[in-house]
Design an enzyme around this catalytic site. Structure first.
Site, PDB file in Angstrom:
ATOM      1  N   SER A 188       0.804  -1.213   0.000  1.00 12.47           N
ATOM      2  CA  SER A 188       0.000   0.000   0.000  1.00 12.47           C
ATOM      3  C   SER A 188       0.845   1.276   0.000  1.00 12.47           C
ATOM      4  O   SER A 188       1.585   1.522  -0.925  1.00 12.47           O
ATOM      5  CB  SER A 188      -0.953  -0.041   1.199  1.00 12.47           C
ATOM      6  OG  SER A 188      -1.858   1.013   1.114  1.00 12.47           O
ATOM      7  N   HIS A 189       0.772   2.030   1.082  1.00 16.63           N
ATOM      8  CA  HIS A 189       1.426   3.331   1.157  1.00 16.63           C
ATOM      9  C   HIS A 189       2.848   3.247   1.691  1.00 16.63           C
ATOM     10  O   HIS A 189       3.507   4.269   1.818  1.00 16.63           O
ATOM     11  CB  HIS A 189       0.587   4.240   2.056  1.00 16.63           C
ATOM     12  CG  HIS A 189       0.246   3.566   3.350  1.00 16.63           C
ATOM     13  ND1 HIS A 189      -0.671   2.535   3.417  1.00 16.63           N
ATOM     14  CD2 HIS A 189       0.726   3.717   4.596  1.00 16.63           C
ATOM     15  CE1 HIS A 189      -0.749   2.102   4.658  1.00 16.63           C
ATOM     16  NE2 HIS A 189       0.084   2.795   5.390  1.00 16.63           N
ATOM     17  N   ASP A 216      -2.431   6.479  -3.375  1.00 10.53           N
ATOM     18  CA  ASP A 216      -1.282   5.823  -2.761  1.00 10.53           C
ATOM     19  C   ASP A 216      -0.676   4.738  -3.638  1.00 10.53           C
ATOM     20  O   ASP A 216      -1.065   4.577  -4.802  1.00 10.53           O
ATOM     21  CB  ASP A 216      -1.677   5.247  -1.395  1.00 10.53           C
ATOM     22  CG  ASP A 216      -2.596   4.036  -1.535  1.00 10.53           C
ATOM     23  OD1 ASP A 216      -3.341   3.975  -2.525  1.00 10.53           O
ATOM     24  OD2 ASP A 216      -2.570   3.156  -0.646  1.00 10.53           O
ATOM     25  N   ASP A 240      -0.954   1.513  -4.031  1.00  9.92           N
ATOM     26  CA  ASP A 240      -1.793   0.539  -4.737  1.00  9.92           C
ATOM     27  C   ASP A 240      -3.135   1.118  -5.182  1.00  9.92           C
ATOM     28  O   ASP A 240      -3.997   0.385  -5.663  1.00  9.92           O
ATOM     29  CB  ASP A 240      -2.018  -0.701  -3.864  1.00  9.92           C
ATOM     30  CG  ASP A 240      -2.758  -0.383  -2.585  1.00  9.92           C
ATOM     31  OD1 ASP A 240      -2.618   0.745  -2.082  1.00  9.92           O
ATOM     32  OD2 ASP A 240      -3.483  -1.256  -2.082  1.00  9.92           O
ATOM     33  N   ASP A 300      -5.742   2.578  -3.610  1.00  8.04           N
ATOM     34  CA  ASP A 300      -7.031   2.546  -2.909  1.00  8.04           C
ATOM     35  C   ASP A 300      -7.278   3.785  -2.055  1.00  8.04           C
ATOM     36  O   ASP A 300      -8.412   4.057  -1.674  1.00  8.04           O
ATOM     37  CB  ASP A 300      -7.201   1.248  -2.094  1.00  8.04           C
ATOM     38  CG  ASP A 300      -6.069   0.989  -1.128  1.00  8.04           C
ATOM     39  OD1 ASP A 300      -5.123   1.807  -1.079  1.00  8.04           O
ATOM     40  OD2 ASP A 300      -6.133  -0.036  -0.427  1.00  8.04           O
ATOM     41  N   ARG A 301      -6.210   4.545  -1.750  1.00  8.14           N
ATOM     42  CA  ARG A 301      -6.410   5.753  -0.944  1.00  8.14           C
ATOM     43  C   ARG A 301      -6.516   6.990  -1.821  1.00  8.14           C
ATOM     44  O   ARG A 301      -6.071   6.996  -2.965  1.00  8.14           O
ATOM     45  CB  ARG A 301      -5.234   5.964  -0.006  1.00  8.14           C
ATOM     46  CG  ARG A 301      -5.092   4.886   1.011  1.00  8.14           C
ATOM     47  CD  ARG A 301      -3.951   5.202   1.939  1.00  8.14           C
ATOM     48  NE  ARG A 301      -3.945   4.213   3.011  1.00  8.14           N
ATOM     49  CZ  ARG A 301      -3.324   4.353   4.152  1.00  8.14           C
ATOM     50  NH1 ARG A 301      -2.623   5.445   4.392  1.00  8.14           N
ATOM     51  NH2 ARG A 301      -3.377   3.421   5.074  1.00  8.14           N
ATOM     52  N   LYS A 306     -11.451  -0.044  -0.855  1.00  7.56           N
ATOM     53  CA  LYS A 306     -11.547   1.399  -1.006  1.00  7.56           C
ATOM     54  C   LYS A 306     -10.956   1.762  -2.364  1.00  7.56           C
ATOM     55  O   LYS A 306     -10.204   0.989  -2.945  1.00  7.56           O
ATOM     56  CB  LYS A 306     -10.864   2.127   0.133  1.00  7.56           C
ATOM     57  CG  LYS A 306      -9.429   1.746   0.383  1.00  7.56           C
ATOM     58  CD  LYS A 306      -8.971   2.396   1.672  1.00  7.56           C
ATOM     59  CE  LYS A 306      -7.553   2.030   2.018  1.00  7.56           C
ATOM     60  NZ  LYS A 306      -7.469   1.105   3.150  1.00  7.56           N
TER      61      LYS A 306
END
Ligand code: G1P
Ligand code: ZN
Length: 544
Positions: free
Chosen positions: A113-114, A278, A280, A282-283, A377
């Site tokens: 992710s982030h 982010d 991947d 999703d944010r 998300k």
């Protein structure tokens, strides 16, 4: 081509966290480490024979190598078909989209992710189920149990598959389809939003946006959506080529890590909308001209304006937010007369509510918003939602949020992170709070009186499963609140998250700087939890 059975021994640290197994790249590069976890996933699923799986990741360092291993192991474990993203790329929302579109058994998403990437950055792997969402705890626990006893894994001995362009291959009897993961995602977005209206706005010459993909996975998706389909000029998307180390940056869309974008939106001649996503995808972070929209407010504004959006104009079944997320959306739900669910941190808890038709929109304070269109998300979805609102209302981001506060009151909100603190004192701090939480009610701190305090526990209204120890909540009689929890996604030491919120109904008090407005509560958080004493830190490392 032969199937090789490889003897192995268990690793003791393969417990999936908030969002899958995340570790530093060198940990994943240890012999058998990735293979053990992948075999444990396969061993925990009922019947892989002939099933379809989706595989891809956010393009970070080790993505391609890991995908080749997973393909060869899937072929050796009787998987029928794998859909893999071109160049190994799948944003998390696109993977969720494709799992659902093809009725796949599930998907393996490679991402941290982030968290930063690169040879010394982080890598991660998580399993998503048929509904396109993260595996529920029942499955992640089964995977973890399996990692403790694994003795062997199976892998096909064969050459790597070419992932550079779409194509079909065979690995033994398993089909591998290398697909363009952007097209199905764009198609889904077209069913939800008014592309004509957004296109008219973006090509009007009166509106400018800047999308920062932070050298991470959303680049190809953002170029296709905003510049190709929605008529925004080239250059609208910056840092739009996914890089294995995200250009050395920290692909987290917040005021600290997306500073280039923040400078543009807070600089001279700023665009009307700024957005970032982010690692991947999703944010999301939403900025107006010289204006920051907190993720909690963003969820509330989207909920209040959902009726303007084609995909949601028939009304919302309900909304859900994670416990530490501010209560701004609760007020909107109340007015709309719909249910509002409070879940533990992590997207996996929303899945059941979405599947059962109890919630339509969901969100977290950690820059995550989404809806029942997928089970993750979705960063670009949130940007499109904002664009669609802006195109219909013709007002600025700031005007829309200020009007929202006027109507519902403002929830001042901030999260203070103490990253990479030592695990032992961090756990002691939490244990101490936990032991205090039971009898704080009625306690007076200055003019704050404790209305309730507990260690948040959640009973899933759909399957009755109970998740305990989800964070210490201390609520005060004036509606303000402090929450403490330890991160479940960090990879070094512990990260203490302190969430601070106050509620201000009076519009004449809506212009105070957030940290200033929350100052007494911030002090109180330290007084109650003894943060300085336990962590040795006199200030947080990240404030969002
Ligand atoms: C963090 C966020 C959480 C989010 C998760 C995955 O988890 O706080 O809201 O769902 O990342 O993106 P944490 O590190 O707090 O456990
Ligand atoms: Zn993410």
């Amino acid at each position: 081509m032969t199937i090789r059975t490889v003897a192995t021994t268990p690793f003791t640290d393969q417990k999936p966290g908030t969002s899958g197994l995340r570790k530093a790249v060198p940990v994943f590069q240890q012999p058998h480490y990735l293979e053990n976890f992948v075999q444990s996933i396969f061993d925990s699923l009922d019947g892989l024979l002939g099933q379809t799986l989706v595989v891809g990741g956010d393009g970070r360092y080790y993505n391609r190598e890991a995908i080749q291993v997973i393909l060869k192991m899937a072929a050796a474990n009787d998987v029928g078909r794998i859909l893999v993203g071109c160049n190994g790329i799948f944003s998390t929302p696109a993977a969720s989209t494709v799992i659902r579109k093809y009725n796949a058994l599930g998907g393996i998403i490679l991402s941290a992710s982030h968290n930063p990437g690169g040879p010394n950055g982080d890598f991660g792997i998580k399993y998503n189920v048929t509904n396109g969402g993260p595996a529920p705890e029942k499955i992640t626990s089964a995977i973890f149990e399996r990692t403790k006893t694994i003795r062997e894994y199976k892998i096909f001995d064969t050459a790597d598959i070419n992932l550079d362009r779409p194509g079909s291959f065979k690995l033994g009897t398993m089909e591998v389809e290398v697909i363009d993961s952007v097209a199905p995602y764009v198609e889904l977005m077209q069913t939800l939003f008014d592309f004509d209206k957004i296109k008219a706005l973006l090509s009007s010459g009166n509106f400018r946006m800047c999308m920062d993909s932070l050298h991470a996975v959303t680049g190809p998706y953002a170029h296709a959506l905003f510049e190709k389909h929605l008529g925004a000029p080239e250059g609208t998307v910056q840092n739009g080529t996914p890089l294995e180390d995200f250009g050395g940056g920290h692909p987290d869309p917040n005021l600290v890590y997306a500073h280039d974008l923040v400078e543009i939106l807070f600089g001279e001649n700023a665009p009307d909308l700024g957005a970032a996503s982010d690692g991947d995808g999703d944010r999301n972070m939403i900025l107006g001209r010289k204006f920051f929209v907190t993720p909690s407010d963003s969820l509330a504004v989207l909920t209040a304006n959902a009726k303007l959006i084609p995909g949601y104009q028939d009304g919302l079944a309900g909304v859900a937010r994670s416990m530490p997320t501010s209560a701004a959306v609760d007020r909107v739900a109340e007015k709309l007369g719909i249910d509002c669910y409070e879940t533990p941190t992590g997207w996996k808890f929303f899945g059941n509510l979405l599947d059962a038709g109890k919630a339509t929109l969901c969100g977290e304070e950690s820059f995550g918003t989404g809806s029942n269109h997928i089970r993750e998300k979705d960063g670009l979805w949130a940007v499109l939602f904002w664009l669609n609102i802006l195109a219909v209302r013709g007002e600025s981001v700031e005007a829309i949020v200020r009007e929202h506060w006027k109507e519902y009151g403002r929830n001042y909100y901030s999260r203070h992170d103490y990253e990479e603190v030592k695990s032992e004192p961090a756990n002691e701090l939490m244990d101490r709070l936990r032991s205090m939480a039971g009898d704080m009610k009625g306690k007076q701190y200055g003019h704050y009186e404790v209305a309730y305090s507990d260690d948040f526990s959640y009973t899933d209204p759909v399957d009755g499963s109970v998740s305990q120890k989800q964070g210490i909540r201390i609520g005060f009689t004036d509606g303000s609140r402090i929450v403490f929890r330890l991160s479940g996604t960090g990879t070094k030491g512990a990260t203490l998250r302190v969430y601070i919120e106050s509620y201000e109904p009076d519009a004449s008090q809506h212009d105070i700087d957030t940290q200033k407005a929350l100052e007494p509560l911030i002090k109180l958080a330290d007084e109650i939890a003894k943060i300085k004493e336990f962590t040795g830190r006199d200030k947080p490392t990240v404030i969002t």
